[in-house]
Motif scaffolding. Structure first.
Motif, PDB file in Angstrom:
ATOM      1  N   THR A   1       0.839  -1.184   0.000  1.00  0.00           N
ATOM      2  CA  THR A   1       0.000   0.000   0.000  1.00  0.00           C
ATOM      3  C   THR A   1       0.879   1.240   0.000  1.00  0.00           C
ATOM      4  O   THR A   1       1.739   1.394   0.878  1.00  0.00           O
ATOM      5  N   GLN A   2       0.680   2.102  -1.004  1.00  0.00           N
ATOM      6  CA  GLN A   2       1.490   3.309  -1.104  1.00  0.00           C
ATOM      7  C   GLN A   2       0.927   4.375  -0.182  1.00  0.00           C
ATOM      8  O   GLN A   2      -0.227   4.794  -0.309  1.00  0.00           O
ATOM      9  N   ILE A   3       1.743   4.827   0.772  1.00  0.00           N
ATOM     10  CA  ILE A   3       1.330   5.841   1.748  1.00  0.00           C
ATOM     11  C   ILE A   3       1.514   7.230   1.160  1.00  0.00           C
ATOM     12  O   ILE A   3       0.633   8.087   1.250  1.00  0.00           O
ATOM     13  N   ASP A   4       2.695   7.487   0.588  1.00  0.00           N
ATOM     14  CA  ASP A   4       2.969   8.730  -0.136  1.00  0.00           C
ATOM     15  C   ASP A   4       4.014   8.421  -1.200  1.00  0.00           C
ATOM     16  O   ASP A   4       4.284   7.250  -1.483  1.00  0.00           O
TER      17      ASP A   4
ATOM     18  N   ASP B   1       7.042  -1.249   7.072  1.00  0.00           N
ATOM     19  CA  ASP B   1       7.029  -0.073   6.210  1.00  0.00           C
ATOM     20  C   ASP B   1       8.369   0.064   5.486  1.00  0.00           C
ATOM     21  O   ASP B   1       9.406  -0.355   6.009  1.00  0.00           O
ATOM     22  N   THR B   2       8.347   0.660   4.313  1.00  0.00           N
ATOM     23  CA  THR B   2       9.583   0.921   3.566  1.00  0.00           C
ATOM     24  C   THR B   2       9.624   2.385   3.135  1.00  0.00           C
ATOM     25  O   THR B   2       8.583   3.046   2.990  1.00  0.00           O
TER      26      THR B   2
ATOM     27  N   THR C   1       7.130   8.386  -1.268  1.00  0.00           N
ATOM     28  CA  THR C   1       8.349   7.651  -0.907  1.00  0.00           C
ATOM     29  C   THR C   1       8.140   6.618   0.199  1.00  0.00           C
ATOM     30  O   THR C   1       9.119   6.033   0.655  1.00  0.00           O
ATOM     31  N   HIS C   2       6.908   6.370   0.626  1.00  0.00           N
ATOM     32  CA  HIS C   2       6.670   5.418   1.709  1.00  0.00           C
ATOM     33  C   HIS C   2       5.576   4.430   1.327  1.00  0.00           C
ATOM     34  O   HIS C   2       4.569   4.811   0.706  1.00  0.00           O
ATOM     35  N   ASN C   3       5.805   3.159   1.709  1.00  0.00           N
ATOM     36  CA  ASN C   3       4.868   2.085   1.406  1.00  0.00           C
ATOM     37  C   ASN C   3       4.717   1.187   2.628  1.00  0.00           C
ATOM     38  O   ASN C   3       5.638   1.093   3.463  1.00  0.00           O
ATOM     39  N   HIS C   4       3.587   0.505   2.702  1.00  0.00           N
ATOM     40  CA  HIS C   4       3.334  -0.478   3.759  1.00  0.00           C
ATOM     41  C   HIS C   4       3.190  -1.852   3.111  1.00  0.00           C
ATOM     42  O   HIS C   4       2.393  -2.027   2.183  1.00  0.00           O
ATOM     43  N   TRP C   5       3.979  -2.824   3.588  1.00  0.00           N
ATOM     44  CA  TRP C   5       4.004  -4.162   3.011  1.00  0.00           C
ATOM     45  C   TRP C   5       3.368  -5.163   3.974  1.00  0.00           C
ATOM     46  O   TRP C   5       3.533  -5.076   5.198  1.00  0.00           O
TER      47      TRP C   5
END
Length: 719
Positions: free
Chosen positions: A598-601, A619-620, A603-607
């Protein structure tokens, strides 16, 4: 034979072949022939060993062996002048090998229509007064000259005795004996007369013979202006080097064999080479004629005297500006096989020791440490252990540690580095060394530097791999005996690996003494600290705390880390492959075990992933991203600590190579077992193949984000 006097300027551009270009003389002659305006072709058994020399781009490098007629004949096609500068000194039955090589080369030169062969030989062997048999080394060199002369190709043989120059075996033997032994009990041959010659004068004569137009088919004695005994040479060396006067006591009980064993222990010249060199010193080696002056004038300023030649050599050593060394040539009997790729030997017996550590310094600074390893710098850890291993190797006839290195900063593929040889160097990233110590098997040591994707900026990852291919039962026993000491030998690096040039540790090997000069005595030029010449220059943007001043890099604990690198070629344009990889929410379509992203913004994603039935969330953060070049990320939370980078390389308008590197630290029993059996590596390979199928079937990307994300602390203009 007489002839007109010619100048040294080239009359016409000629094609010349240099054999032995990886050796001491050949490696110096080739660039001088290039500078003189000739087309230079070098015949070598391994083209890779000339890859990094400064003049390689200006010469034609041909692979071949002088024992192979067909290959030698092809190399000689169109050649006007051929320089024969090879020998197998130190091998068993070297006379037979050299004879066959000369016969093969002579026949190939004749058939190729070569106009002249130039051979650098030794003095004509003359029986000693006491009936001592002639040196096998000199007899072999004389036989090679005879074979080449009988070929039908006009052959010029230059007969030189002791060559004085930085890095020559004869000079190193003289230097170490004189520096290390203030009092010497010597054999009678130290009173034999010798006419030494400076290496630059030898090169002057060799270079000039590419241009002499006359048909000349004979030998010439070449030597400097001084005729000295070896005893006088040591005394004068000590004076030029500002050493205290040496006491030399000749006795009649030391045979050449005993002398060669002593040379093997005291100097870096191994016994296999020292023995024939010492045996040749029993013969008087002076010039009996100076006919060469009829064809080649003396160099400008005249021939160098012994004292001047020594002084020039010591300046080169002091300034770390040694062009080639005797050890540049492959150590006789050393393994020549490159490191096998994993599939070739993974089914057989191979022992591998891997170590990975984090280093709190940027990759550029860590590489600067690694590339200076060995020689006078030492090996950074357990110097006594390294010294002991070197002495043991010398005692059983090996090369030991004292070969050192040619330059304190610069390394070329094929160069000797103590009892290793540089097999591969990828500047800034990889140094691979092949062992040349005596071993019951083959061994390599690989040192690798990479950015640590799991850490903040200016943290590197140091990876070390030792590979050993045992030979017989002795090989297996050797590994089991030595492997427990690997932690001691290499483990200390994590505490005190030095940083930039000024932080180099005290020398661990070499002739320079660690003691201060005695009061009232001038220091020897060869005991001065080498002037460090930084080549290549430091990377732009290197943080100031790593530049200039002494710095110790502290290695953290050994990492339990997995790294997988996989490449796949996809049949889509570069921008299509890149754009698709920026669509993180599509990853479950081709990544096994990934349930959702899931793309948070931007530059940040939740896996959410599933690993062997265990559900993990994390999170990445995108740490670096440049369109059509690379995407890098790292985890910022959760149980799974990992990082990755994907790079994109254009192969053609319709094809792209995608390279994936993933790093992670396995957690728990299941992940560690999976890592141990290679399950993770296979999964990445499977995912890369699935990505290929996914994007090729679609033909178009599902979307794309082409923004730039700069790496923390980076300067884009320095890429």
């Amino acid at each position: 034979m007489s002839g007109p006097h010619h100048d040294a300027a080239p009359r016409s551009r000629r094609t010349v072949l240099v054999t032995g270009a990886t050796g001491y003389i050949g490696g110096r002659l080739a660039p001088r022939l290039i500078e003189a305006g000739h087309d230079v072709r070098c015949l070598t058994r391994s083209a890779g060993r000339l890859r990094d020399v400064p003049w390689a781009a200006e010469a034609e490098i041909v692979e071949g062996d002088v024992l192979d007629y067909d290959g030698t004949r092809r190399a000689l096609a169109g050649v006007h002048v051929a320089y024969y500068l090879v020998h197998s000194l130190g091998t068993a039955h070297f006379q037979d090998v050299d004879r066959r090589a000369a016969q093969t080369f002579a026949a190939a030169a004749k058939d190729a229509g070569v106009q002249r062969i130039v051979y650098l030989g030794g003095p004509t062997p003359v029986p000693s007064r006491d009936g001592t048999p002639s040196s096998a080394h000199l007899l072999s060199r004389d036989e090679v000259a005879a074979v080449l002369t009988a070929s039908g190709v006009p052959t010029v043989t230059l007969r030189a005795a002791v060559i004085i120059g930085s890095g020559s075996a004869s000079f190193e033997m003289l230097r170490y004996l004189t520096e290390r032994l203030p009092v010497m009990v010597t054999p009678r041959w130290v009173n034999t007369r010798i006419q030494p010659i400076a290496v630059r004068d030898v090169l002057h004569y060799l270079t000039a013979w590419a241009d002499v137009p006359d048909r000349v088919d004979r030998s010439f004695d070449i030597g400097g202006p001084d005729v000295l005994t070896y005893r006088e040479m040591m005394i004068r060396y000590a004076r030029v080097a500002h050493l205290r006067p040496r006491t030399i006591i000749p006795v009649g009980v030391l045979s050449p064999w005993l002398s060669s064993q002593w040379v093997n222990l005291v100097t870096p010249v191994p016994g296999a080479i020292a023995k024939p060199l010492v045996a040749s010193l029993i013969h008087e080696a002076v010039c009996h004629e100076q006919d060469i002056r009829r064809y080649v004038p003396d160099p400008p300023g005249g021939l160098k005297g012994f004292d001047e030649a020594v002084a020039l050599a010591l300046v080169k050593i002091r300034d770390a500006d040694v062009e080639t060394r005797w050890s540049t040539a492959t150590w006789t009997g050393a393994p020549a096989e490159p490191l096998p790729t994993d599939p070739d030997w993974s089914g057989g017996s191979a022992y591998v020791d891997r170590k990975t550590r984090r280093v709190h310094a940027p990759p550029e600074a860590l590489w600067d440490v690694i590339v200076r390893i060995g020689g006078e710098t030492g090996w950074y850890s357990s110097p006594m252990a390294w010294a002991l291993r070197g002495w043991l190797d010398r005692l059983i006839g090996g090369v030991g540690l004292r070969r050192g290195r040619r330059d304190p900063v610069e390394l070329y593929v094929g160069e000797a580095l103590d009892f290793w040889r540089v097999e591969e160097i990828q500047h800034g990233r990889l140094l691979r060394l092949r062992a040349e110590m005596l071993l019951p098997g083959l061994a390599w040591l690989e040192l690798k530097v990479e950015p640590d994707l799991l850490s903040p900026a200016h943290v590197s990852r140091y990876q070390q791999r030792a590979v050993f291919l045992p030979r017989g039962l002795a090989g297996h026993l050797y590994w089991y005996c030595i492997s427990p000491f690997h932690h001691v030998i290499f483990g200390g690096w994590r505490a005190t690996s030095p940083g930039p040039p000024s932080a180099a540790p005290p020398p661990a090997t070499g002739p320079r003494s660690s003691r201060s000069p005695r009061r009232g005595s001038a220091p020897s030029p060869c005991r001065r600290r080498p002037r460090h010449r930084v080549r290549p220059p430091a990377a732009p943007g290197l943080p100031g705390r790593y530049a200039g001043n002494a710095k110790c890099f502290h290695f953290s604990e050994e990492l339990v880390m997995s790294t997988v690198t996989e490449s796949v070629d996809v049949h889509v344009p570069l921008h299509t492959a890149y754009n698709q990889w920026t669509q993180f929410e599509s990853f479950p379509n081709f990544m096994g075990g990934v349930e959702s992203v899931t793309q948070i913004d931007a530059t940040h994603n939740h896996w959410i992933v599933n690993v062997a039935g265990a559900r993990r969330e994390f999170d990445t953060e995108i740490t670096e991203q440049h369109p059509d070049e690379r995407v890098a990320w790292k985890s910022t939370g959760g149980e799974t600590k990992h990082a990755g980078v994907v790079t994109f390389h254009r192969l053609s308008d319709t094809d792209t190579r995608v390279t994936i590197q993933l790093d992670w630290e396995p957690e728990g029993l299941v992940e560690n077992v999976g890592d141990a059996i290679g399950a993770d590596s296979r999964q990445v390979k499977k995912d890369a193949k699935a990505f290929k199928e996914f994007i090729e079937q679609r033909g178009l990307e599902t979307g794309g984000w082409r923004g730039n994300v700069e790496a923390p602390g980076s300067r884009r203009d320095t890429y």
